[in-house]
Design an enzyme around this catalytic site. Structure first.
Site, PDB file in Angstrom:
ATOM      1  CG  ASN A   1      -1.735   1.165   1.456  1.00  0.00           C
ATOM      2  OD1 ASN A   1      -1.389   2.260   1.024  1.00  0.00           O
ATOM      3  ND2 ASN A   1      -2.862   0.977   2.108  1.00  0.00           N
ATOM      4  CD  GLU A   2       3.049   5.000  -4.424  1.00  0.00           C
ATOM      5  OE1 GLU A   2       2.228   4.548  -5.246  1.00  0.00           O
ATOM      6  OE2 GLU A   2       3.952   5.819  -4.706  1.00  0.00           O
TER       7      GLU A   2
ATOM      8  CD  GLU B   1      -3.222 -18.394   7.445  1.00  0.00           C
ATOM      9  OE1 GLU B   1      -4.241 -18.616   8.094  1.00  0.00           O
ATOM     10  OE2 GLU B   1      -2.334 -19.247   7.266  1.00  0.00           O
TER      11      GLU B   1
ATOM     12  CG  ASP C   1      -1.500  -6.631  12.752  1.00  0.00           C
ATOM     13  OD1 ASP C   1      -2.044  -6.541  11.639  1.00  0.00           O
ATOM     14  OD2 ASP C   1      -2.063  -7.152  13.728  1.00  0.00           O
TER      15      ASP C   1
ATOM     16  CG  PHE D   1      -5.139   3.978   5.562  1.00  0.00           C
ATOM     17  CD1 PHE D   1      -5.055   3.053   6.599  1.00  0.00           C
ATOM     18  CD2 PHE D   1      -3.992   4.684   5.196  1.00  0.00           C
ATOM     19  CE1 PHE D   1      -3.854   2.830   7.249  1.00  0.00           C
ATOM     20  CE2 PHE D   1      -2.782   4.465   5.846  1.00  0.00           C
ATOM     21  CZ  PHE D   1      -2.708   3.543   6.872  1.00  0.00           C
ATOM     22  N   GLY D   2      -8.828   3.500   6.524  1.00  0.00           N
ATOM     23  CA  GLY D   2      -9.449   2.715   7.593  1.00  0.00           C
ATOM     24  C   GLY D   2     -10.367   3.539   8.477  1.00  0.00           C
TER      25      GLY D   2
ATOM     26  CG  HIS E   1      -1.699   3.746  16.002  1.00  0.00           C
ATOM     27  ND1 HIS E   1      -2.140   4.869  15.339  1.00  0.00           N
ATOM     28  CD2 HIS E   1      -2.046   2.696  15.200  1.00  0.00           C
ATOM     29  CE1 HIS E   1      -2.743   4.515  14.216  1.00  0.00           C
ATOM     30  NE2 HIS E   1      -2.691   3.216  14.103  1.00  0.00           N
ATOM     31  NE  ARG E   2       0.558   1.999  10.692  1.00  0.00           N
ATOM     32  CZ  ARG E   2      -0.634   2.482  10.411  1.00  0.00           C
ATOM     33  NH1 ARG E   2      -0.830   3.795  10.308  1.00  0.00           N
ATOM     34  NH2 ARG E   2      -1.653   1.665  10.213  1.00  0.00           N
TER      35      ARG E   2
END
Lengths: 194, 194
Positions: free
Chosen positions: A11-12, A45, A74, A153-154, A181-182
């Site tokens: 995802n750019e 996965e 994540d 996003f999201g 958070h990131r």
């Protein structure tokens, strides 16, 4: 610190967000930050039971494929009134209902008074043959009653980080990437490696 | 470096091995190294697909339970002639056949000429609210034709580390704990945190 660093995403938008976060908190962290979406043909996965496990699965897979240091994340949104849901299922939950994240969450919280929520991110830096480092970062806030803004996003259009009066999607990237958070998780990585 | 550190094991032999490794390679790593076998009632399923994942599952579970920094390991023996088996299934493989590890392996390698093997350990240090650090260490050697020695555990009586002419189970703990896969992984952790 690293001549080359791969961001494990196809995802750019996410790649650019990482570049901003890294440059803002540690100038010489990597000479070259690499976007290699072709590696995502490699299907990882996300079978872990925690953000940390999922970030580890991604970072290991991408660094094994590229032979280079890789950073993966994540993340998820934990909503008080939903007992911490959607949490590690944040990306899947809305998608399974055929809704956008914001639509799904606003409908779940219709009429609910307690709108407290927290974004959590686990970041995993995997340096082949050397080490794997995982940190978690947080951003506390509330869920708005309508979606606002077009950045990010999201769940960004419905998340109001404490103290700003705007959603993540309304805030300029430079602000979001300083308080997110990131960013919190990345600062913990760079402090440790300094 | 840490006032208290829990070793995530209910095996006292392994706990003592860790104490020796830690003291030998980093004197002030922890003021107090804690053996807390009661925490192992907490059942941690080793469901990961790699040593790193399994060590993460254990270290996170133990540190969440104790609230303290925890170190956990997952290790295995990779035998060339068995295409890297038993690997992450090292503990289970022999047990499922009702044999000791040494018996099982010697019978599998009966008459086999290539006896090269490598011990691998992943060590995971989980410091609550701060970071999780994973490293991998290695020890290269060969599989003997008979089991010898009574120190250590698992495959130790049939593993001849390169350059010593003795099995892990014959070598004094001070020697094994200087050259082992666990010692190698721990040195990588302590170097990073220095």
């Amino acid at each position: 610190m690293f001549p080359e660093l791969v961001i494990a995403t196809s995802n750019e938008g996410k790649y650019k967000e990482f570049c901003e976060i890294i440059h803002a908190s540690c100038e010489n962290f990597a000479d070259r930050i690499i976007f290699a979406p072709e590696i995502s043909r490699l299907i990882v996965e996300e079978s872990g039971h925690s953000y940390a496990e999922n970030s580890l699965l991604k970072a290991r897979a991408w660094s094994q494929k590229s032979g280079l240091p890789c950073i993966a994340d994540d993340s998820g949104l934990e909503v008080d009134a939903l007992d911490g849901a959607p949490g590690i299922f944040s990306a899947r939950t809305a998608r399974e209902k055929g809704l956008s994240e914001s639509e799904w969450l606003l409908s779940r919280l219709d009429g609910v008074e307690n709108r407290k929520a927290r974004f959590t991110a686990a970041l995993c830096l995997c340096v082949p043959e050397k080490f794997t480092l995982i940190t978690e970062g947080y951003c506390y806030g509330k869920i708005s009653t309508i979606a606002r803004g077009s950045n990010g996003f999201g769940y960004d259009p419905v998340f109001l980080p404490d103290g700003y009066g705007k959603t993540f999607a309304e805030l300029p990237g430079t602000v979001k990437n300083n308080i997110s958070h990131r960013a919190d998780a990345f600062r913990k990585i760079s402090l440790l490696l300094k």
